[in-house]
Design a protein around this motif. Sequence first.
Motif, PDB file in Angstrom:
ATOM      1  N   GLU A  80      22.860  71.227  91.965  1.00 49.20           N
ATOM      2  CA  GLU A  80      22.950  69.980  92.726  1.00 49.20           C
ATOM      3  C   GLU A  80      22.061  70.037  93.966  1.00 49.20           C
ATOM      4  OE1 GLU A  80      27.325  70.898  91.474  1.00 49.20           O
ATOM      5  OE2 GLU A  80      25.600  71.981  92.271  1.00 49.20           O
ATOM      6  N   CYS A 133      21.389  66.152  90.212  1.00 50.67           N
ATOM      7  CA  CYS A 133      21.812  67.323  89.456  1.00 50.67           C
ATOM      8  C   CYS A 133      20.731  67.603  88.419  1.00 50.67           C
ATOM      9  CB  CYS A 133      23.152  67.062  88.784  1.00 50.67           C
ATOM     10  SG  CYS A 133      23.711  68.377  87.672  1.00 50.67           S
ATOM     11  N   TRP A 148      30.323  63.671  87.905  1.00 50.76           N
ATOM     12  CA  TRP A 148      30.423  64.154  89.285  1.00 50.76           C
ATOM     13  C   TRP A 148      31.904  64.261  89.645  1.00 50.76           C
ATOM     14  CZ3 TRP A 148      26.427  65.962  92.052  1.00 50.76           C
ATOM     15  CH2 TRP A 148      25.142  65.583  91.673  1.00 50.76           C
ATOM     16  N   ARG A 167      34.560  65.856  92.973  1.00 55.08           N
ATOM     17  CA  ARG A 167      34.526  66.267  94.378  1.00 55.08           C
ATOM     18  C   ARG A 167      35.841  66.936  94.766  1.00 55.08           C
ATOM     19  NH1 ARG A 167      34.580  60.261  97.306  1.00 55.08           N
ATOM     20  NH2 ARG A 167      36.774  59.750  96.886  1.00 55.08           N
ATOM     21  N   LEU A 171      23.775  60.507  91.588  1.00 58.63           N
ATOM     22  CA  LEU A 171      24.898  59.729  92.095  1.00 58.63           C
ATOM     23  C   LEU A 171      24.426  59.043  93.370  1.00 58.63           C
ATOM     24  CD1 LEU A 171      27.930  59.040  91.659  1.00 58.63           C
ATOM     25  CD2 LEU A 171      28.425  60.825  93.358  1.00 58.63           C
ATOM     26  N   TYR A 194      30.722  68.071  96.454  1.00 60.38           N
ATOM     27  CA  TYR A 194      30.496  67.344  95.220  1.00 60.38           C
ATOM     28  C   TYR A 194      29.906  68.282  94.171  1.00 60.38           C
ATOM     29  CZ  TYR A 194      31.573  62.900  97.408  1.00 60.38           C
ATOM     30  OH  TYR A 194      32.230  61.861  98.028  1.00 60.38           O
ATOM     31  N   CYS A 213      28.518  68.825  90.149  1.00 59.48           N
ATOM     32  CA  CYS A 213      27.963  68.290  88.907  1.00 59.48           C
ATOM     33  C   CYS A 213      28.646  69.006  87.734  1.00 59.48           C
ATOM     34  CB  CYS A 213      26.464  68.555  88.908  1.00 59.48           C
ATOM     35  SG  CYS A 213      25.587  68.125  87.414  1.00 59.48           S
TER      36      CYS A 213
END
Length: 117
Positions: free
Chosen positions: A5, A21, A35, A37, A80, A93, A95
């Motif tokens: 990422e 990513c 994605w 988080r 994203l 975050y 991937c």
Amino acid sequence: VQLVESGGGLMQAGGSLKLSCAASGSTFSINAMGWYRQAPGKQRELVAVISSSGGSTHYADSVKGRFTISRDNAKNTMSLQMNSLKPEDTAVYYCNAVYGYNYLEVWGQGTLVTVSS
């Protein structure tokens, strides 16, 4: 398959950031990507997922209308776009990709997004 990422950082509330990513390895075998988080002290949660063709997407209610997931299979990348960021979007975050005939799962190392109020 390996995922890396990039694009995290510090942003003020209301601002925008774009996460990327990059996939490498047996990228031909990648199916859905997504994605996720994880905020401090909280469990990892789904943000958005996209189908192998990119024709189908799904978003968490908390980001619907603000975030857009996309992928470029020719470049082996997924993005994203995050608009109208809120302090509650602060998180690492990650991937994610599902690949292979037996649907193995792989994660990137994560990128930190911090949104200040």
